[in-house]
Design a protein around this motif. Structure first.
Motif, PDB file in Angstrom:
ATOM      1  N   ILE A 236       0.732  -1.283  -0.048  1.00  0.00           N
ATOM      2  CA  ILE A 236      -0.036  -0.075   0.021  1.00  0.00           C
ATOM      3  C   ILE A 236       0.869   1.264   0.022  1.00  0.00           C
ATOM      4  O   ILE A 236       0.720   2.159  -0.764  1.00  0.00           O
ATOM      5  N   THR A 237       1.811   1.049   0.937  1.00  0.00           N
ATOM      6  CA  THR A 237       2.432   2.582   0.994  1.00  0.00           C
ATOM      7  C   THR A 237       3.434   2.907  -0.111  1.00  0.00           C
ATOM      8  O   THR A 237       4.123   4.115  -0.458  1.00  0.00           O
ATOM      9  N   VAL A 238       3.901   1.820  -0.925  1.00  0.00           N
ATOM     10  CA  VAL A 238       5.047   1.898  -2.040  1.00  0.00           C
ATOM     11  C   VAL A 238       4.546   2.761  -3.311  1.00  0.00           C
ATOM     12  O   VAL A 238       5.154   3.434  -3.868  1.00  0.00           O
ATOM     13  N   ALA A 239       3.132   2.897  -3.146  1.00  0.00           N
ATOM     14  CA  ALA A 239       2.516   3.512  -4.133  1.00  0.00           C
ATOM     15  C   ALA A 239       2.906   5.112  -4.165  1.00  0.00           C
ATOM     16  O   ALA A 239       2.950   5.900  -5.177  1.00  0.00           O
ATOM     17  N   LEU A 240       3.007   5.739  -2.796  1.00  0.00           N
ATOM     18  CA  LEU A 240       3.561   6.738  -2.731  1.00  0.00           C
ATOM     19  C   LEU A 240       5.076   7.108  -2.543  1.00  0.00           C
ATOM     20  O   LEU A 240       5.752   7.834  -3.174  1.00  0.00           O
ATOM     21  N   SER A 241       5.639   6.325  -1.772  1.00  0.00           N
ATOM     22  CA  SER A 241       7.059   6.318  -1.537  1.00  0.00           C
ATOM     23  C   SER A 241       7.987   6.089  -2.708  1.00  0.00           C
ATOM     24  O   SER A 241       9.170   6.513  -2.891  1.00  0.00           O
ATOM     25  N   SER A 242       7.398   5.254  -3.589  1.00  0.00           N
ATOM     26  CA  SER A 242       8.415   4.968  -4.835  1.00  0.00           C
ATOM     27  C   SER A 242       8.453   5.984  -5.612  1.00  0.00           C
ATOM     28  O   SER A 242       9.358   6.191  -6.722  1.00  0.00           O
ATOM     29  N   VAL A 243       7.497   6.853  -5.802  1.00  0.00           N
ATOM     30  CA  VAL A 243       7.451   7.856  -7.025  1.00  0.00           C
ATOM     31  C   VAL A 243       7.775   9.288  -6.292  1.00  0.00           C
ATOM     32  O   VAL A 243       7.882  10.164  -7.264  1.00  0.00           O
ATOM     33  N   VAL A 244       7.567   9.467  -5.187  1.00  0.00           N
ATOM     34  CA  VAL A 244       7.775  10.884  -4.726  1.00  0.00           C
ATOM     35  C   VAL A 244       9.198  11.571  -5.139  1.00  0.00           C
ATOM     36  O   VAL A 244       9.327  12.673  -5.763  1.00  0.00           O
TER      37      VAL A 244
ATOM     38  N   SER B  59       1.278  10.538   4.070  1.00  0.00           N
ATOM     39  CA  SER B  59       1.841   9.417   4.821  1.00  0.00           C
ATOM     40  C   SER B  59       1.214   9.136   6.048  1.00  0.00           C
ATOM     41  O   SER B  59       1.207   8.087   6.718  1.00  0.00           O
ATOM     42  N   VAL B  60       1.162  10.578   6.702  1.00  0.00           N
ATOM     43  CA  VAL B  60       0.543  10.592   8.018  1.00  0.00           C
ATOM     44  C   VAL B  60      -1.044   9.871   8.032  1.00  0.00           C
ATOM     45  O   VAL B  60      -1.322   8.820   8.989  1.00  0.00           O
ATOM     46  N   ILE B  61      -1.681  10.048   7.060  1.00  0.00           N
ATOM     47  CA  ILE B  61      -3.103   9.388   7.047  1.00  0.00           C
ATOM     48  C   ILE B  61      -3.007   8.046   6.881  1.00  0.00           C
ATOM     49  O   ILE B  61      -3.888   7.329   7.428  1.00  0.00           O
ATOM     50  N   LEU B  62      -2.329   7.851   5.850  1.00  0.00           N
ATOM     51  CA  LEU B  62      -2.444   6.165   5.514  1.00  0.00           C
ATOM     52  C   LEU B  62      -1.621   5.469   6.803  1.00  0.00           C
ATOM     53  O   LEU B  62      -1.982   4.298   6.879  1.00  0.00           O
ATOM     54  N   SER B  63      -0.747   5.834   7.424  1.00  0.00           N
ATOM     55  CA  SER B  63      -0.104   5.338   8.571  1.00  0.00           C
ATOM     56  C   SER B  63      -1.318   5.081   9.658  1.00  0.00           C
ATOM     57  O   SER B  63      -1.225   4.208  10.209  1.00  0.00           O
ATOM     58  N   LEU B  64      -2.155   6.130   9.892  1.00  0.00           N
ATOM     59  CA  LEU B  64      -3.020   5.890  10.804  1.00  0.00           C
ATOM     60  C   LEU B  64      -4.138   4.853  10.449  1.00  0.00           C
ATOM     61  O   LEU B  64      -4.583   4.161  11.127  1.00  0.00           O
ATOM     62  N   LEU B  65      -4.496   4.653   9.203  1.00  0.00           N
ATOM     63  CA  LEU B  65      -5.294   3.982   8.640  1.00  0.00           C
ATOM     64  C   LEU B  65      -4.767   2.588   8.701  1.00  0.00           C
ATOM     65  O   LEU B  65      -5.683   1.501   8.833  1.00  0.00           O
ATOM     66  N   LEU B  66      -3.430   2.283   8.648  1.00  0.00           N
ATOM     67  CA  LEU B  66      -2.693   0.847   8.733  1.00  0.00           C
ATOM     68  C   LEU B  66      -2.456   0.291   9.608  1.00  0.00           C
ATOM     69  O   LEU B  66      -2.170  -0.796  10.130  1.00  0.00           O
TER      70      LEU B  66
ATOM     71  N   VAL C 217       5.800   2.588  10.137  1.00  0.00           N
ATOM     72  CA  VAL C 217       5.080   3.685   9.834  1.00  0.00           C
ATOM     73  C   VAL C 217       6.129   4.773  10.003  1.00  0.00           C
ATOM     74  O   VAL C 217       6.025   5.791   9.231  1.00  0.00           O
ATOM     75  N   LEU C 218       7.071   4.700  10.914  1.00  0.00           N
ATOM     76  CA  LEU C 218       8.264   5.591  10.919  1.00  0.00           C
ATOM     77  C   LEU C 218       8.936   5.741   9.504  1.00  0.00           C
ATOM     78  O   LEU C 218       9.608   6.632   9.194  1.00  0.00           O
ATOM     79  N   THR C 219       9.400   4.366   8.870  1.00  0.00           N
ATOM     80  CA  THR C 219      10.255   4.472   7.792  1.00  0.00           C
ATOM     81  C   THR C 219       9.304   4.975   6.685  1.00  0.00           C
ATOM     82  O   THR C 219       9.986   5.537   5.652  1.00  0.00           O
ATOM     83  N   PHE C 220       7.970   4.632   6.602  1.00  0.00           N
ATOM     84  CA  PHE C 220       7.219   5.170   5.596  1.00  0.00           C
ATOM     85  C   PHE C 220       7.201   6.706   5.531  1.00  0.00           C
ATOM     86  O   PHE C 220       7.533   7.393   4.537  1.00  0.00           O
ATOM     87  N   PHE C 221       7.129   7.343   6.603  1.00  0.00           N
ATOM     88  CA  PHE C 221       6.936   8.718   6.619  1.00  0.00           C
ATOM     89  C   PHE C 221       8.164   9.404   6.442  1.00  0.00           C
ATOM     90  O   PHE C 221       8.442  10.287   5.635  1.00  0.00           O
ATOM     91  N   MET C 222       9.357   8.896   6.664  1.00  0.00           N
ATOM     92  CA  MET C 222      10.730   9.445   6.479  1.00  0.00           C
ATOM     93  C   MET C 222      11.350   9.270   5.146  1.00  0.00           C
ATOM     94  O   MET C 222      12.302   9.632   4.671  1.00  0.00           O
ATOM     95  N   ALA C 223      10.630   8.139   4.368  1.00  0.00           N
ATOM     96  CA  ALA C 223      10.846   8.089   3.007  1.00  0.00           C
ATOM     97  C   ALA C 223      10.908   9.437   2.245  1.00  0.00           C
ATOM     98  O   ALA C 223      11.788   9.677   1.314  1.00  0.00           O
ATOM     99  N   GLY C 224      10.091  10.423   2.649  1.00  0.00           N
ATOM    100  CA  GLY C 224      10.041  11.608   1.817  1.00  0.00           C
ATOM    101  C   GLY C 224      11.290  12.406   1.936  1.00  0.00           C
ATOM    102  O   GLY C 224      11.634  12.976   1.017  1.00  0.00           O
ATOM    103  N   PHE C 225      11.921  12.299   2.921  1.00  0.00           N
ATOM    104  CA  PHE C 225      13.054  13.078   3.359  1.00  0.00           C
ATOM    105  C   PHE C 225      14.584  12.531   2.547  1.00  0.00           C
ATOM    106  O   PHE C 225      15.206  13.182   2.472  1.00  0.00           O
ATOM    107  N   ALA C 226      14.070  11.397   1.852  1.00  0.00           N
ATOM    108  CA  ALA C 226      15.346  10.885   0.995  1.00  0.00           C
ATOM    109  C   ALA C 226      15.344  11.585  -0.160  1.00  0.00           C
ATOM    110  O   ALA C 226      16.506  11.453  -1.136  1.00  0.00           O
TER     111      ALA C 226
END
Length: 505
Positions: free
Chosen positions: A53-61, A88-95, A132-141
């Motif tokens: 689910i999360t890779v749909a965002l983290s892979s393309v940003v 990422s915050v919203i998805l983390s809460l849902l997951l 969840v933390l790793t998902f959110f922090m992917a944006g800062f890469a």
């Protein structure tokens, strides 16, 4: 110069990973037992299934942010990252709810001994926070990637590993050792990495600011649509990389899965190294695409495949050529019988990992549908073969390994070069040229490993390391004198002299 710095930092981080794995694995196996050790990795694999689910965002940003920024569209780039962070915050809460459910019903999916059930559940809960933390922090890469300073990411990973190891030692020393303590240590390490990631991101991208006005349903929709095929691809990736231990657990039992978890670490480290090295070429590939220089992109990609393969051929050959002595010295004589598993892993990885820089071409082109479907199809084939060969065919762990080898060769060696040549409008064989030299270099290094063992016995860490160094020196001479072209040798000598001159100054 940036590539050299990025490469050096990644090699140091990889060597640190190898050292920590060599040192930590026997320690944890001896402390927790081989059966419990299997669940250290298996619980993380269960959590990783949610990355579909999360890779749909983290892979393309990273791609959208970098392309927009390279083209001078800073407001657009700002919007992409702002939308990613909010989503990422919203998805983390849902997951978090299904992640919690997985913890309390884990025994319905895998074989967990009653004595370890509470420990495994707590491991998954802590691992969920890590996820969840790793998902959110992917944006800062996006910062190190856009600035082509990937050595920063490697340095942060090194710090993360060190913090993790220190925490494991402290927890195991002060308390009764448990599986969940390893996940807790990983969470603390990820927290330290998060602080460093945010700090360096602000240094590299000072113009970014999170603004509510940048939040847009259309922008988020664009990211999700572009990443939808990444999610499909991720399902296939998980079927490739995260199914081995689960299959071993379900088909062969917790004990066999524990043994496999121990020896699979180095093939996984080699895959991780391949992915890290391939990512070093990604910023330049993205830059060529952003500027519309397609010929430059293809030429650079060919060079990337060749160099990437030569860098990976040596560790792959060492893994296979010294598998028996290594397992005996590292984990004990009881594991030496599993050396043929490492022979298989080393063989197919030496062949299939060289082409990984090509993955970033279809990412740059945003042509991810076909690769995603192929990865999903071959991932399914991997599962089918793994279950059939390990169970009904009675090949056990060898069946699982053979299945992974066949599927990955089909994906990387057959499909990837052909598809990239298609989307770049070049001849079908053009991207195979760079993969031939690394294969011959790997065979040479493996042969040297075997030849040396005819003259003396490798039975200690000293003799093992000495053998590895001798093979490495022979490999360097062979690669430079035989494999490299005249132009490549001249370029290497020129860079060496330039660096020597800089040091003397």
């Amino acid at each position: 110069m940036k590539f050299t710095i990025n490469f050096s930092a990644n090699v140091v981080a990889f060597l640190l990973s190898v050292f920590l794995s060599v040192w930590m694995t026997p320690f944890i196996v001896k402390t927790l037992g081989v059966e419990a050790f299997g669940f250290v990795h298996l619980t993380q694999n269960v959590i990783n299934y949610f990355s579909i689910i999360t890779v749909a965002l983290s892979s393309v940003v990273v791609r959208f942010f970098s392309v927009a920024a390279h083209r001078g569209k800073l407001e657009e780039a700002n919007g992409y990252l702002s939308n990613y962070l909010a989503a990422s915050v919203i998805l983390s809460l849902l997951l978090f709810l299904p992640l919690t459910g997985a913890a309390f019903f884990i025994e319905t999916f895998i074989n967990v001994p009653a004595a370890l059930l509470a420990d495994v559940r707590l491991s998954i809960l802590i691992g969920s926070l890590l996820f969840v933390l790793t998902f959110f922090m992917a944006g800062f890469a996006t910062g190190p990637f856009y600035a082509n300073r990937l050595y920063i990411s490697s340095s942060i990973q090194a710090v993360q590993m060190l913090v993790r190891v220190i925490c494991v030692l402290v927890l195991f020393t002060c308390f009764t050792p448990e599986i969940w303590q390893i996940q807790l240590a990983a969470l603390v390490g990820a927290g330290a990495a998060a602080v460093l990631s945010v700090y360096f991101f602000k240094k590299l991208i000072p113009w970014f600011s999170f603004r509510m006005k940048d939040l847009s349903f259309q922008t988020s929709k664009k990211l999700f649509q572009a990443g939808a095929w990444s999610s499909v691809n991720q399902i296939g990736v998980l079927l490739f990389l995260q199914i081995d231990l689960l299959t071993a657990n379900m088909m062969l039992g917790a004990s066999e899965a524990g043994k496999y978890a121990a020896i699979i670490q180095f093939p996984l480290l080699l895959r991780s190294l391949a992915g890290t090295l391939a990512s070093l070429f990604a910023p330049v590939i993205t830059s060529y695409y952003s500027k519309g220089d397609m010929e430059g992109l293809v030429k650079y990609a060919n060079q990337a495949v060749r160099l990437n393969g030569l860098l990976l051929a040596l560790p792959a050959a060492l893994l296979g050529g010294l598998a028996g002595p290594f397992l005996t010295i590292w984990l004990g004589p009881a594991f030496a019988q599993l050396a043929p598993l490492l022979y298989i892993h080393a063989g197919y990885l030496a062949v299939s990992l060289a082409v990984m820089p090509l993955f970033y071409i279809w990412t740059a082109y945003n042509k991810q549908k076909t690769p995603a479907l192929v990865t999903l199809l071959l991932g399914g084939l991997n599962v089918l073969l793994a279950v059939t060969l390990s169970g009904p065919a009675h090949l056990g762990l060898y069946g699982i390994t053979i299945a992974g080898a066949a599927a990955l060769i089909l994906k990387n060696v057959v499909f990837t070069p052909l598809y990239v040549s298609y989307i770049t409008n070049h001849k079908k064989h053009v991207f195979y040229k760079g993969a031939l030299a690394p294969l011959s270099a790997a065979v040479f290094a493996w042969a040297v490993c075997k030849a040396l063992q005819l003259f003396y016995t490798v039975d200690s860490w000293t003799s093992l390391i000495a053998t590895g160094l001798v093979v490495s020196c022979c490999y360097a001479v062979f690669a430079f004198g035989v494999i490299c072209t005249k132009e490549e040798r001249q370029m290497a000598i020129k860079r060496l002299r330039k660096q020597k001159g800089a040091v003397n100054i």
